[in-house]
Design a protein around this motif. Structure first.
Motif, PDB file in Angstrom:
ATOM      1  N   CYS A   1      36.573  17.248 -10.963  1.00 22.78           N
ATOM      2  CA  CYS A   1      36.027  16.223 -11.854  1.00 22.78           C
ATOM      3  C   CYS A   1      37.118  15.627 -12.742  1.00 22.78           C
ATOM      4  O   CYS A   1      37.150  14.414 -12.982  1.00 22.78           O
ATOM      5  CB  CYS A   1      34.909  16.831 -12.701  1.00 22.78           C
ATOM      6  SG  CYS A   1      33.876  15.625 -13.534  1.00 22.78           S
ATOM      7  N   ALA A   2      38.022  16.467 -13.235  1.00 17.37           N
ATOM      8  CA  ALA A   2      39.107  15.974 -14.082  1.00 17.37           C
ATOM      9  C   ALA A   2      40.019  15.026 -13.319  1.00 17.37           C
ATOM     10  O   ALA A   2      40.504  14.028 -13.875  1.00 17.37           O
ATOM     11  CB  ALA A   2      39.912  17.148 -14.633  1.00 17.37           C
ATOM     12  N   LEU A   3      40.263  15.307 -12.050  1.00 22.80           N
ATOM     13  CA  LEU A   3      41.106  14.432 -11.244  1.00 22.80           C
ATOM     14  C   LEU A   3      40.370  13.174 -10.796  1.00 22.80           C
ATOM     15  O   LEU A   3      40.971  12.102 -10.675  1.00 22.80           O
ATOM     16  CB  LEU A   3      41.619  15.194 -10.015  1.00 22.80           C
ATOM     17  CG  LEU A   3      42.556  16.368 -10.294  1.00 22.80           C
ATOM     18  CD1 LEU A   3      42.924  17.085  -9.011  1.00 22.80           C
ATOM     19  CD2 LEU A   3      43.808  15.902 -11.029  1.00 22.80           C
ATOM     20  N   MET A   4      39.068  13.296 -10.555  1.00 26.00           N
ATOM     21  CA  MET A   4      38.283  12.143 -10.125  1.00 26.00           C
ATOM     22  C   MET A   4      38.053  11.151 -11.250  1.00 26.00           C
ATOM     23  O   MET A   4      38.155   9.934 -11.065  1.00 26.00           O
ATOM     24  CB  MET A   4      36.912  12.607  -9.589  1.00 26.00           C
ATOM     25  CG  MET A   4      36.904  13.159  -8.185  1.00 26.00           C
ATOM     26  SD  MET A   4      35.256  13.800  -7.753  1.00 26.00           S
ATOM     27  CE  MET A   4      34.198  12.438  -8.251  1.00 26.00           C
ATOM     28  N   VAL A   5      37.691  11.665 -12.422  1.00 27.95           N
ATOM     29  CA  VAL A   5      37.250  10.820 -13.531  1.00 27.95           C
ATOM     30  C   VAL A   5      38.248  10.923 -14.674  1.00 27.95           C
ATOM     31  O   VAL A   5      38.270  11.935 -15.385  1.00 27.95           O
ATOM     32  CB  VAL A   5      35.849  11.245 -14.016  1.00 27.95           C
ATOM     33  CG1 VAL A   5      35.315  10.225 -15.017  1.00 27.95           C
ATOM     34  CG2 VAL A   5      34.897  11.411 -12.846  1.00 27.95           C
ATOM     35  N   PRO A   6      39.071   9.907 -14.887  1.00 27.92           N
ATOM     36  CA  PRO A   6      40.035   9.971 -15.999  1.00 27.92           C
ATOM     37  C   PRO A   6      39.321  10.121 -17.338  1.00 27.92           C
ATOM     38  O   PRO A   6      38.272   9.520 -17.569  1.00 27.92           O
ATOM     39  CB  PRO A   6      40.769   8.627 -15.904  1.00 27.92           C
ATOM     40  CG  PRO A   6      40.535   8.147 -14.512  1.00 27.92           C
ATOM     41  CD  PRO A   6      39.197   8.666 -14.114  1.00 27.92           C
ATOM     42  N   GLY A   7      39.921  10.905 -18.208  1.00 24.75           N
ATOM     43  CA  GLY A   7      39.295  11.118 -19.500  1.00 24.75           C
ATOM     44  C   GLY A   7      39.555  10.001 -20.482  1.00 24.75           C
ATOM     45  O   GLY A   7      38.780   9.797 -21.414  1.00 24.75           O
ATOM     46  N   PHE A   8      40.622   9.248 -20.259  1.00 27.11           N
ATOM     47  CA  PHE A   8      40.994   8.176 -21.177  1.00 27.11           C
ATOM     48  C   PHE A   8      41.478   6.988 -20.352  1.00 27.11           C
ATOM     49  O   PHE A   8      41.830   7.110 -19.185  1.00 27.11           O
ATOM     50  CB  PHE A   8      42.096   8.628 -22.145  1.00 27.11           C
ATOM     51  CG  PHE A   8      41.751   9.887 -22.888  1.00 27.11           C
ATOM     52  CD1 PHE A   8      40.961   9.844 -24.025  1.00 27.11           C
ATOM     53  CD2 PHE A   8      42.195  11.121 -22.421  1.00 27.11           C
ATOM     54  CE1 PHE A   8      40.632  11.003 -24.692  1.00 27.11           C
ATOM     55  CE2 PHE A   8      41.871  12.287 -23.086  1.00 27.11           C
ATOM     56  CZ  PHE A   8      41.084  12.233 -24.232  1.00 27.11           C
ATOM     57  N   LYS A   9      41.485   5.840 -20.987  1.00 31.38           N
ATOM     58  CA  LYS A   9      41.948   4.621 -20.339  1.00 31.38           C
ATOM     59  C   LYS A   9      43.369   4.299 -20.781  1.00 31.38           C
ATOM     60  O   LYS A   9      43.744   4.539 -21.915  1.00 31.38           O
ATOM     61  CB  LYS A   9      41.022   3.444 -20.674  1.00 31.38           C
ATOM     62  CG  LYS A   9      39.617   3.586 -20.096  1.00 31.38           C
ATOM     63  CD  LYS A   9      38.770   2.370 -20.421  1.00 31.38           C
ATOM     64  CE  LYS A   9      37.375   2.512 -19.820  1.00 31.38           C
ATOM     65  NZ  LYS A   9      36.528   1.333 -20.139  1.00 31.38           N
ATOM     66  N   SER A  10      44.123   3.757 -19.838  1.00 36.20           N
ATOM     67  CA  SER A  10      45.500   3.367 -20.161  1.00 36.20           C
ATOM     68  C   SER A  10      45.844   2.110 -19.380  1.00 36.20           C
ATOM     69  O   SER A  10      45.547   2.006 -18.188  1.00 36.20           O
ATOM     70  CB  SER A  10      46.473   4.489 -19.810  1.00 36.20           C
ATOM     71  OG  SER A  10      47.794   4.075 -20.037  1.00 36.20           O
ATOM     72  N   GLN A  11      46.464   1.163 -20.031  1.00 36.91           N
ATOM     73  CA  GLN A  11      46.804  -0.111 -19.400  1.00 36.91           C
ATOM     74  C   GLN A  11      48.189  -0.097 -18.762  1.00 36.91           C
ATOM     75  O   GLN A  11      48.483  -0.886 -17.880  1.00 36.91           O
ATOM     76  CB  GLN A  11      46.732  -1.242 -20.437  1.00 36.91           C
ATOM     77  CG  GLN A  11      45.377  -1.395 -21.094  1.00 36.91           C
ATOM     78  CD  GLN A  11      44.295  -1.741 -20.098  1.00 36.91           C
ATOM     79  OE1 GLN A  11      44.530  -2.451 -19.127  1.00 36.91           O
ATOM     80  NE2 GLN A  11      43.093  -1.228 -20.334  1.00 36.91           N
ATOM     81  N   THR A  12      49.050   0.786 -19.226  1.00 36.57           N
ATOM     82  CA  THR A  12      50.423   0.808 -18.717  1.00 36.57           C
ATOM     83  C   THR A  12      50.583   1.899 -17.677  1.00 36.57           C
ATOM     84  O   THR A  12      49.847   2.892 -17.664  1.00 36.57           O
ATOM     85  CB  THR A  12      51.417   1.050 -19.857  1.00 36.57           C
ATOM     86  OG1 THR A  12      51.218   2.368 -20.387  1.00 36.57           O
ATOM     87  CG2 THR A  12      51.204   0.045 -20.980  1.00 36.57           C
ATOM     88  N   ARG A  13      51.549   1.703 -16.801  1.00 34.52           N
ATOM     89  CA  ARG A  13      51.788   2.692 -15.751  1.00 34.52           C
ATOM     90  C   ARG A  13      52.245   4.024 -16.338  1.00 34.52           C
ATOM     91  O   ARG A  13      51.814   5.095 -15.914  1.00 34.52           O
ATOM     92  CB  ARG A  13      52.829   2.151 -14.773  1.00 34.52           C
ATOM     93  CG  ARG A  13      52.966   2.986 -13.520  1.00 34.52           C
ATOM     94  CD  ARG A  13      53.834   2.283 -12.493  1.00 34.52           C
ATOM     95  NE  ARG A  13      53.856   3.018 -11.247  1.00 34.52           N
ATOM     96  CZ  ARG A  13      52.934   2.938 -10.306  1.00 34.52           C
ATOM     97  NH1 ARG A  13      51.888   2.155 -10.498  1.00 34.52           N
ATOM     98  NH2 ARG A  13      53.028   3.628  -9.199  1.00 34.52           N
ATOM     99  N   ALA A  14      53.088   3.966 -17.354  1.00 31.66           N
ATOM    100  CA  ALA A  14      53.547   5.200 -18.002  1.00 31.66           C
ATOM    101  C   ALA A  14      52.383   5.909 -18.667  1.00 31.66           C
ATOM    102  O   ALA A  14      52.268   7.133 -18.632  1.00 31.66           O
ATOM    103  CB  ALA A  14      54.636   4.878 -19.022  1.00 31.66           C
TER     104      ALA A  14
END
Length: 712
Positions: free
Chosen positions: A71-84
């Protein structure tokens, strides 16, 4: 079967996106890692459910750790706009998943050491128990939003913090935080207790079975079979939606997934046939909701119900079949009425001959036959599901697309992906159930419901329905059922059982041993129990029995089988009412998914689906007031047949239309006929009179078809 969504306008597209998890793509590098972890974990679960002899607590912990990683790998816990930033989020997700596995391994390795110390916590016990609960909360947040984590936090803090500060019936003396953590993490009733055990046994095996069926191509066969069976009727595409969603839901157990997978086919078909777009979406949402009522999976409800009631799973699904059929027929009645009103064309389907469809797909029925046969023969559901999975692979070898190693791996991986969110939900809800058991708040809540209802079964059902709607705004239906069953099933059961006892008292058939209990209450009235008495007198006499004697009185007076059926009826009522959040605004996920496909306003579609799904409210009343559950074959068929026509009459009354439009007097007569057939009583004459009136109205309304055609 493809589950792609047609192009939608921005509003409905945004609504649909809000329903789906922001999952990482399955074809990405992370998705491939999840794929192989899913394959490995599915095989591990098959081993635990067939050959394994590990402690159930340990298996539940492994179940939590592995699916938390997936579940942790399937569903990210946070959003991020940058590749880093995305790499940082991925690293954090990996650490959360590995921490969940560490929590499972710590429990397995150091449980004995805890008991050797006399259940005295050391630092690592504190760390890992808090970490496990925190991960369960985080996984629940990722998969369902903030409601479930908030509910769990409120429940846990009630035990060790604010419970002593509230007065009245909900006051609780409190337990230490150490005791709470022990019972939640190490205890056999906590997050790794009975609900988690149901998750890794019954629920997982049947979800995996459904994944194998879908991967083998059974989904396409179901749609084709539905077209052949229903496509040539007036309003055929609507009936295809009802039948196809029912059959798909019987193995998928997810109403939203059911809507997306079948709705992309059935909703456009209904619109081309002439059905209004909003009605088409409402039918698909209502029919897909019914998939969770249809055996054998029932959205995991049958397994949890079997655990709560100790009634064999095969008996539950057998008794759930006719009520589910009532529901789907009630949706079908709306389709028929709307087809006649909208003049929907009789067929807009490129249907193939049934013989041709069966020739190509008859082998898909073999696994279902194996499953049903093994259950009837007496094998456990997990064993039956395991053999049925093998039978899917073997049966596919009779088709043009036999399942090879790649297809088997795909099914194993997809089964794990489908299970991940459900597993995290059930483990997390186990924390709430544990609090209810520890504090006794379930009994308090049941007493409160009984007090508010004043002994009325109808008011009790209405209160449970209201509670289910409120809970359903934040909880998935399975979680809502678990919470409601824990809190309100005792109150419903007691009222239904008291109804059976009053029937014995009214008939004069009370056993001698039960009369002796009344001797302690009112010796002067015991003689009345030897002969028939009025219902009012029976209720007045029963009200004199102290609560401490009521359980013994039930045991002495009512047959144990009747009592078990009363318990099952109570759970069925709660389970059915828990489904209404799928189609009831303001939060109706299934209706929103259908609206996105049909390009209709989501909230208006929700109200349409709510109207079409009225069987969700009528059938539970039959559970409480009739012998639809647990009666003799004659009693069950009588209730079923008259309820079937009663629901049709009820639809005609609601819509003011049968084969043609009904004026107000005829509409009221139709409603009265439906009420006569649905109202609980023992008079055949009333049922037959209601049926005769409805048939006369139906035939009269058919005369209006020619008039309408002439006018057009």
């Amino acid at each position: 079967m493809s589950t792609a969504i047609p192009d939608t306008d921005q509003e409905t597209a945004d609504k649909l996106k809000s329903l789906e998890l922001a999952q990482r793509p399955a074809e990405s590098s992370v998705g491939r890692v999840v794929y192989w972890i899913g394959v490995l974990f599915s095989l591990t679960h098959i081993y635990f459910n067939t050959l394994g002899t590990w402690s159930e607590l340990y298996v539940s912990a492994i179940h939590f750790g592995g699916f938390a990683l997936i579940c942790a790998l399937m569903v990210p816990g946070f959003k991020s706009q940058t590749r880093a930033g995305q790499r940082s989020v991925l690293l954090l997700d990996i650490l959360v998943g590995l921490a969940a596995i560490a929590c499972a391994l710590y429990l397995i390795r150091f449980e004995d050491a805890l008991y050797d110390r006399g259940v005295e916590f050391v630092t690592l016990d504190w760390v890992f128990s808090l970490l496990a609960i925190g991960i369960a909360l985080e996984m629940a947040r990722r998969t369902t939003g903030w409601f479930i984590p908030s509910l769990i936090v409120v429940a846990l803090t009630y035990v060790f913090w604010w419970g002593p500060f509230i007065g009245g019936m909900f006051g609780f003396a409190g337990l230490s935080l150490e005791t709470l953590l022990y019972r939640s993490y190490f205890g056999s009733d906590g997050m790794f207790g009975s609900i988690a055990r149901i998750s890794w046994t019954f629920v997982f095996m049947f979800i995996l079975f459904g994944a194998f069926l879908v991967r083998s191509g059974a989904g396409d066969f179901i749609i084709e079979l539905s077209r052949c069976a229903a496509g040539r009727f007036v309003g055929g595409p609507g009936f295809v939606a009802v039948l196809g969603s029912g059959l798909m839901g019987s193995v998928s157990g997810s109403s939203v997934a059911n809507t997306v997978s079948t709705g992309v086919i059935t909703i456009p078909l209904m619109r081309r046939a002439g059905f209004p777009a909003r009605f088409a979406a409402g039918v698909e949402a209502a029919a897909s909701t019914g998939g969770q009522l249809m055996p054998p999976v029932m959205g995991a409800g049958a397994f949890i119900m079997a655990s709560y009631t100790q009634i064999p799973y095969v008996d539950i699904v057998a008794m759930a079949a006719l009520p589910a059929l009532l529901y789907f027929m009630s949706v079908g009645f709306y389709v028929r009425v709307e087809a006649m009103r909208s003049h929907a064309q009789s067929v807009e389907l490129d249907t193939r001959p049934l013989k041709e469809v069966m020739k190509e797909g008859w082998h898909f029925l073999l696994p279902l036959a194996v499953l049903v046969g093994l259950l009837i023969y007496g094998f456990t559901p997990t064993y039956a599901a395991g053999i049925s999975i093998i039978s899917v692979v073997v049966a596919s070898w009779l088709s043009k697309n036999p399942m090879g190693p790649t297809a088997v791996f795909d099914a194993l991986a997809q089964g794990a992906r489908n299970m991940a969110t459900t597993a995290m939900l059930l483990v997390a809800v186990g924390l709430v159930v544990n609090v209810v058991a520890m504090t006794g708040i379930g009994n308090t809540f049941s007493l409160m419901i009984s007090d508010w209802a004043g002994g009325s079964l109808l008011i009790t059902i209405l209160l449970v329905g209201l509670a289910s709607l409120v809970l359903g705004m934040g909880l998935p239906v399975t979680a809502a059922y678990i919470v409601l069953a824990t809190l309100s099933a005792p109150a419903l059961y007691n009222l239904i059982a008291e109804t059976k006892l009053i029937e014995l008292m009214v008939s004069g058939g009370l056993p001698e041993a039960a009369r002796m209990i009344f001797m302690l209450v009112d010796p002067e009235k015991v003689a009345l129990l030897a002969s028939p008495m009025s219902e009012i007198d029976a209720k007045a006499l029963l009200a004199l029995v102290p609560p401490d004697f009521m359980g013994q009185l039930m045991t002495q007076a009512v047959d144990p089988v009747v009592l078990s059926m009363a318990l099952l009826s109570a759970h069925m009522i709660i389970f059915w009412l828990s489904q209404d959040s799928n189609v009831t605004p303001p939060v109706c996920l299934t209706a929103f998914a259908a609206a996105a496909i049909a390009k209709t306003p989501p909230m208006a579609t929700g109200f349409t689906a709510w109207k079409i799904a009225k069987g969700l409210y009528v059938v539970p009343l039959l559970f409480g007031y009739t012998n639809l559950i647990g009666g003799s074959a004659e009693e069950v068929m009588r209730v079923f047949v008259f309820a079937l026509f009663g629901l049709y009459a009820f639809v005609g009354f609601m819509e003011g239309h049968l084969e043609s439009k009904l004026n107000l007097p005829l509409r009221l007569i139709c409603g009265a006929a439906g009420t006569a057939m649905l109202w609980p009583h023992d008079m055949w004459s009333v049922d037959l009179a209601g049926l005769a009136v409805f048939i006369a109205l139906f035939m009269y309304s058919r005369r209006g078809i020619g008039a309408v055609a002439t006018a057009r």
